[in-house]
Design a protein around this motif. Structure first.
Motif, PDB file in Angstrom:
ATOM      1  N   LYS A 191      17.245  35.951  44.295  1.00 27.72           N
ATOM      2  CA  LYS A 191      16.382  34.781  44.306  1.00 27.72           C
ATOM      3  C   LYS A 191      16.505  34.069  45.646  1.00 27.72           C
ATOM      4  CE  LYS A 191      16.480  31.930  40.879  1.00 27.72           C
ATOM      5  NZ  LYS A 191      16.966  31.065  39.785  1.00 27.72           N
ATOM      6  N   ALA A 192      15.393  33.468  46.061  1.00 26.64           N
ATOM      7  CA  ALA A 192      15.414  32.761  47.344  1.00 26.64           C
ATOM      8  C   ALA A 192      16.310  31.524  47.286  1.00 26.64           C
ATOM      9  CB  ALA A 192      13.998  32.374  47.746  1.00 26.64           C
ATOM     10  N   TRP A 193      16.186  30.735  46.224  1.00 29.49           N
ATOM     11  CA  TRP A 193      17.055  29.557  46.055  1.00 29.49           C
ATOM     12  C   TRP A 193      17.126  29.167  44.594  1.00 29.49           C
ATOM     13  CZ3 TRP A 193      20.474  27.468  49.172  1.00 29.49           C
ATOM     14  CH2 TRP A 193      21.080  26.268  48.768  1.00 29.49           C
ATOM     15  N   PRO A 194      18.319  28.962  44.057  1.00 29.46           N
ATOM     16  CA  PRO A 194      19.576  29.273  44.725  1.00 29.46           C
ATOM     17  C   PRO A 194      19.727  30.777  44.949  1.00 29.46           C
ATOM     18  CG  PRO A 194      19.965  28.772  42.426  1.00 29.46           C
ATOM     19  CD  PRO A 194      18.516  28.475  42.683  1.00 29.46           C
ATOM     20  N   VAL A 195      20.561  31.148  45.890  1.00 27.22           N
ATOM     21  CA  VAL A 195      20.700  32.561  46.245  1.00 27.22           C
ATOM     22  C   VAL A 195      21.568  33.240  45.193  1.00 27.22           C
ATOM     23  CG1 VAL A 195      21.354  34.200  48.031  1.00 27.22           C
ATOM     24  CG2 VAL A 195      20.490  31.945  48.663  1.00 27.22           C
ATOM     25  N   HIS A 196      20.915  33.686  44.121  1.00 27.34           N
ATOM     26  CA  HIS A 196      21.589  34.342  43.006  1.00 27.34           C
ATOM     27  C   HIS A 196      21.091  35.768  42.866  1.00 27.34           C
ATOM     28  CE1 HIS A 196      22.522  30.316  40.712  1.00 27.34           C
ATOM     29  NE2 HIS A 196      23.170  30.432  41.857  1.00 27.34           N
ATOM     30  N   GLY A 197      22.011  36.707  42.709  1.00 27.71           N
ATOM     31  CA  GLY A 197      21.609  38.069  42.403  1.00 27.71           C
ATOM     32  C   GLY A 197      20.935  38.114  41.046  1.00 27.71           C
ATOM     33  N   ARG A 198      19.884  38.918  40.919  1.00 28.75           N
ATOM     34  CA  ARG A 198      19.099  38.931  39.681  1.00 28.75           C
ATOM     35  C   ARG A 198      18.806  40.371  39.282  1.00 28.75           C
ATOM     36  NH1 ARG A 198      13.771  35.600  40.288  1.00 28.75           N
ATOM     37  NH2 ARG A 198      13.523  37.161  41.946  1.00 28.75           N
TER      38      ARG A 198
END
Length: 376
Positions: free
Chosen positions: A166-173
């Motif tokens: 994800k662009a923000w927050p920077v979370h792996g998805r």
């Protein structure tokens, strides 16, 4: 559209030590206990009928023998899953958080399951970006196994697997989408989907602090796992860890975001280092051999290398000289096997800082602060 969300630290059924569950007591666990009993009793009942038929006729054909094995295996799997859920719910799971290549682990898990899924008519369609996360490696494997068990049991079409950030927050998805198989007679698709496999997945995610969400829309099911502790390597070339606070103060943590590679094959020493520098806001990566350290640095240089003296030798010296030539400001700290002191690196090229094993807790934070800040 149906939506089922599990934020970090929560699951559909309350964990036993969750204060919010105390008012209702153990009755809150009745649905799960009933579910476990039903999912074990079903295949065992069918298996008993086959055994009784065998005892009457004295014969069993190949197909019935195969089904008998499958029914016993299914009952065993449900029993093992319920044991895992009890372990997760006990809140006694000890985790060792390390940087893990989520993409590589997921690729290995999918490759291992691909034959099984293809045998059930479930081809995989994957789009996997490079993502690294800070998690317990063993729990990550268990989480992905639970996800794939659930997919194998409930998908009725090709499974789309997508891994990105994800662009923000920077979370792996990690997202999976498929068309669910038809529900068994007398059961709704929703009831079947939230079986013991789903409960295991939900509890594993909760223990790890990974958000879990399931959506049902336009005849498709989608499941998303979101990893809050994701390494982001696109900010000024540094590897920085997304914190819960998107704007952490760096005034009191001048080293926040600096990347330190720890070279040690001993878990107890890794734990000592991790605990000692916990408040500095560093991004820690761990490797167990000089070869692994060289491979890691080949992908990008850390700001500091901390290594145990037992690994010192010709190979480590060659690696250190190479790193010094590529990054003259890189800091090196050796953990001596004995001692209570900290020695700063001198002005002579090639010198390193040293911290005694017994002084890790008290001296390593100061050692890293000194070695890193004089070159920042």
């Amino acid at each position: 559209m149906g939506l089922h969300s599990f934020s970090p630290g929560t699951a559909r059924l309350p964990l036993p030590h969750d204060p919010s569950a105390c008012d209702d007591g153990d009755a809150r666990w009745c649905p799960l206990l009933a579910q476990v009993g039903a999912q074990i009793a079903g295949p065992l009942s069918a298996a008993i009928e086959r055994v009784q038929a065998l005892s009457t006729s004295g014969r069993i054909d190949a197909l019935s023998l195969q089904r008998l094995g499958e029914e016993l295996a299914q009952a065993r799997r449900v029993g093992m899953a319920s044991q895992q859920i009890a372990r997760y719910a006990s809140r006694r799971v000890r985790q060792s958080h390390e940087r893990v290549d989520l993409t590589a682990v997921l690729q290995a898990a999918l490759a291992a399951r691909r034959p099984q899924l293809l045998g059930r008519g479930l081809p995989l369609r994957t789009v996997l970006r490079q993502v690294a996360v800070i998690v317990d490696p063993a729990l990550l494997t268990s989480l992905l196994d639970a996800l794939l068990d659930w997919l194998a049991a409930h998908a009725g079409s090709a499974v789309e697997v997508r891994l990105d950030t994800k662009a923000w927050p920077v979370h792996g998805r990690l997202a999976c989408r498929f068309r669910p198989r038809a529900a068994a007679p007398g059961d709704s698709a929703a009831d079947e989907a939230e079986d013991i496999d789903w409960q295991l997945l939900a509890h594993a995610a909760a223990v790890m602090g990974v958000a879990l969400e399931r959506r049902q829309e336009a005849g498709l099911d989608s499941v998303t796992l979101e990893f809050p502790r994701t390494v982001n390597e696109q900010m000024q070339g540094l590897a920085v860890l997304e914190l819960d606070d998107p704007h952490p103060s760096t005034r009191s943590r001048p080293l926040a975001g600096c990347q330190v590679l720890v070279l040690s094959g001993r878990r107890e020493l890794r734990s000592q280092v991790r605990d000692a520098v916990r408040e500095l806001g560093l991004v820690l990566d761990f490797v167990g051999s000089v070869e692994e350290a060289a491979a890691f640095c080949g992908r990008g240089l850390p700001h500091a290398l901390v290594y145990e003296s037992l690994l010192r030798g010709e190979r480590l010296d060659r690696l250190r000289h190479r790193l010094e030539s590529e990054s003259p400001d890189m800091a090196f700290i050796e953990i001596a096997e004995e001692g209570w002191t900290f020695e700063v690196s001198g002005l002579v090229p090639g010198s390193v800082g040293r911290v005694g094993r017994q002084a890790i807790a008290s001296a390593l934070p100061s050692a890293l602060t000194f070695e890193l800040t004089r070159s920042l």
